[in-house]
Design a protein around this motif. Structure first.
Motif, mmCIF file in Angstrom:
data_model
loop_
_atom_site.group_PDB
_atom_site.id
_atom_site.type_symbol
_atom_site.label_atom_id
_atom_site.label_comp_id
_atom_site.label_asym_id
_atom_site.label_seq_id
_atom_site.Cartn_x
_atom_site.Cartn_y
_atom_site.Cartn_z
ATOM 1 N N LEU A 31 0.552 -1.051 -0.156
ATOM 2 C CA LEU A 31 0.415 0.346 0.113
ATOM 3 C C LEU A 31 0.773 1.586 0.077
ATOM 4 N N GLY A 32 0.511 2.119 -0.793
ATOM 5 C CA GLY A 32 1.193 3.431 -1.513
ATOM 6 C C GLY A 32 0.252 4.376 0.018
ATOM 7 N N SER A 33 0.754 5.781 -0.031
ATOM 8 C CA SER A 33 0.008 6.998 0.401
ATOM 9 C C SER A 33 -1.124 6.968 -1.181
ATOM 10 N N ASN A 51 11.517 6.589 -9.777
ATOM 11 C CA ASN A 51 10.963 5.590 -8.226
ATOM 12 C C ASN A 51 11.537 4.315 -8.441
ATOM 13 N N GLN A 52 12.196 4.164 -6.967
ATOM 14 C CA GLN A 52 12.827 2.363 -6.762
ATOM 15 C C GLN A 52 11.594 0.933 -6.531
ATOM 16 N N PHE A 53 10.258 1.723 -6.725
ATOM 17 C CA PHE A 53 9.213 0.404 -6.236
ATOM 18 C C PHE A 53 9.634 -0.629 -7.543
ATOM 19 N N TRP A 54 9.306 -0.150 -8.489
ATOM 20 C CA TRP A 54 9.196 -1.615 -9.535
ATOM 21 C C TRP A 54 11.105 -2.617 -9.343
ATOM 22 N N PRO A 150 10.731 1.694 3.629
ATOM 23 C CA PRO A 150 10.917 2.959 3.739
ATOM 24 C C PRO A 150 10.423 3.628 2.001
ATOM 25 N N SER A 151 9.982 4.652 1.811
ATOM 26 C CA SER A 151 9.442 4.845 0.825
ATOM 27 C C SER A 151 10.441 4.556 -0.423
ATOM 28 N N SER A 152 9.690 3.856 -1.189
ATOM 29 C CA SER A 152 10.189 3.727 -2.757
ATOM 30 C C SER A 152 10.565 5.458 -3.415
ATOM 31 N N SER A 153 10.119 6.563 -3.290
ATOM 32 C CA SER A 153 10.107 7.225 -3.707
ATOM 33 C C SER A 153 11.461 8.308 -3.959
ATOM 34 N N ALA A 155 12.263 10.652 -4.004
ATOM 35 C CA ALA A 155 12.396 12.096 -2.612
ATOM 36 C C ALA A 155 12.700 11.976 -1.512
ATOM 37 N N TYR A 156 12.669 10.204 -0.954
ATOM 38 C CA TYR A 156 13.105 10.090 0.115
ATOM 39 C C TYR A 156 14.241 9.254 -0.530
ATOM 40 N N THR A 157 15.245 9.656 0.292
ATOM 41 C CA THR A 157 17.122 9.783 -0.678
ATOM 42 C C THR A 157 18.208 8.185 0.234
ATOM 43 N N MET A 158 17.010 7.767 1.218
ATOM 44 C CA MET A 158 17.817 6.959 2.150
ATOM 45 C C MET A 158 18.074 5.766 0.391
ATOM 46 N N PRO A 159 19.531 5.455 0.943
ATOM 47 C CA PRO A 159 20.587 4.771 -0.157
ATOM 48 C C PRO A 159 19.709 3.646 -0.684
ATOM 49 N N TYR A 160 20.275 3.048 -2.110
ATOM 50 C CA TYR A 160 19.534 1.455 -2.536
ATOM 51 C C TYR A 160 19.439 0.729 -1.583
ATOM 52 N N ASP A 161 20.453 0.089 -1.316
ATOM 53 C CA ASP A 161 20.939 -0.705 -0.514
ATOM 54 C C ASP A 161 20.536 -1.188 1.092
ATOM 55 N N ASP A 162 20.066 0.269 1.525
ATOM 56 C CA ASP A 162 19.161 0.087 2.558
ATOM 57 C C ASP A 162 18.045 -0.126 2.669
ATOM 58 N N LYS A 163 17.553 0.769 1.497
ATOM 59 C CA LYS A 163 15.845 0.741 1.487
ATOM 60 C C LYS A 163 15.795 -0.626 1.065
ATOM 61 N N LEU A 164 16.158 -1.845 0.278
ATOM 62 C CA LEU A 164 16.339 -3.315 -0.756
ATOM 63 C C LEU A 164 16.461 -4.323 1.154
ATOM 64 N N LYS A 165 17.796 -4.101 2.304
ATOM 65 C CA LYS A 165 17.029 -5.025 2.776
ATOM 66 C C LYS A 165 15.997 -4.861 3.583
ATOM 67 N N VAL A 166 15.420 -3.506 3.840
ATOM 68 C CA VAL A 166 14.421 -3.303 4.996
ATOM 69 C C VAL A 166 13.450 -4.258 3.978
ATOM 70 N N TRP A 167 12.720 -3.682 2.770
ATOM 71 C CA TRP A 167 12.002 -4.682 1.464
ATOM 72 C C TRP A 167 12.094 -6.093 1.572
ATOM 73 N N ARG A 168 13.330 -6.542 1.705
ATOM 74 C CA ARG A 168 13.166 -8.154 1.650
ATOM 75 C C ARG A 168 12.185 -8.342 3.152
ATOM 76 N N GLU A 169 12.143 -8.041 3.651
ATOM 77 C CA GLU A 169 11.186 -8.552 5.546
ATOM 78 C C GLU A 169 9.894 -9.243 4.591
ATOM 79 N N LEU A 170 9.164 -8.609 3.509
ATOM 80 C CA LEU A 170 8.725 -9.030 2.767
ATOM 81 C C LEU A 170 8.469 -10.190 2.650
ATOM 82 N N ALA A 171 9.791 -10.596 2.391
ATOM 83 C CA ALA A 171 9.923 -12.677 2.104
ATOM 84 C C ALA A 171 10.246 -13.187 3.179
#
Length: 173
Positions: A31-33, A51-54, A150-153, A155-171
């Motif tokens: 779910l996005g905003s 946007n880094q979502f895909w 963390p937002s895939s936008s 505008a949210y400037t967290m480094p990609y690898d840091d975002k991915l680490k949290v997104w991997r919690e989906l699995a």
């Protein structure tokens, strides 16, 4: 959030969001905003090229969603039992920033959840989605594993690898 009786603010355009992408066997709901202007104009989720979502979802699933055309991306999500929607279905907003959202109408999350009996995880793409979404879900949230990602936008400037680490919690479990 407002109900449909809210008075529109004449200064900001009123936008209608996108329809949910889902199937009854979905196990994750992302779910996005609310879609940004580029996504609304393209009528595609996460349509802004930066946007880094895909890329994030593709890396979690182990498939290259970025290389696919949009209809193929949606088919791949359904095949991997992933649903996508936004917590806001309609709003007034100048530009694409969540901070500019005014007079939002809540999406009918309860109705969507009822159509996905296999759902196990609800993940919010960014803080605004989590704030609005958790309020909407209320006690329903206890039935699911709920993640705030963390937002895939861009505008949210967290480094990609840091975002991915949290997104991997989906699995996860």
């Amino acid at each position: 959030m407002n109900d449909r009786s809210a008075v529109d603010d004449a200064d900001a355009p009123r936008w209608q969001g996108l329809a949910p992408v889902h199937a009854p066997d979905a196990r994750w709901l992302l779910l996005g905003s609310f879609p940004g202007v580029a996504s609304l104009r393209a009528q595609q989720y996460y349509g802004h090229p930066r946007n880094q979502f895909w890329r994030l979802v593709g890396d979690v699933l182990g498939i290259d969603l970025v290389a696919m055309a949009y209809p193929e991306r949606l088919a791949a999500l359904r095949a991997h039992r992933v649903a996508v929607w936004d917590v806001i279905t309609e709003t007034e907003r100048e530009g694409s920033l969540d901070s500019a959202i005014r007079n939002p109408f809540a999406s009918d999350l309860a109705s969507l959840l009822a159509r996905m009996p296999a759902l196990r995880t609800i993940a919010f793409n960014g803080g605004t989605a989590a704030r609005f979404g958790l309020r909407q879900l209320g006690p329903l949230a206890a039935r699911y594993r709920v993640l705030s990602l963390p937002s895939s936008s861009p505008a949210y400037t967290m480094p990609y690898d840091d975002k991915l680490k949290v997104w991997r919690e989906l699995a996860g479990p």
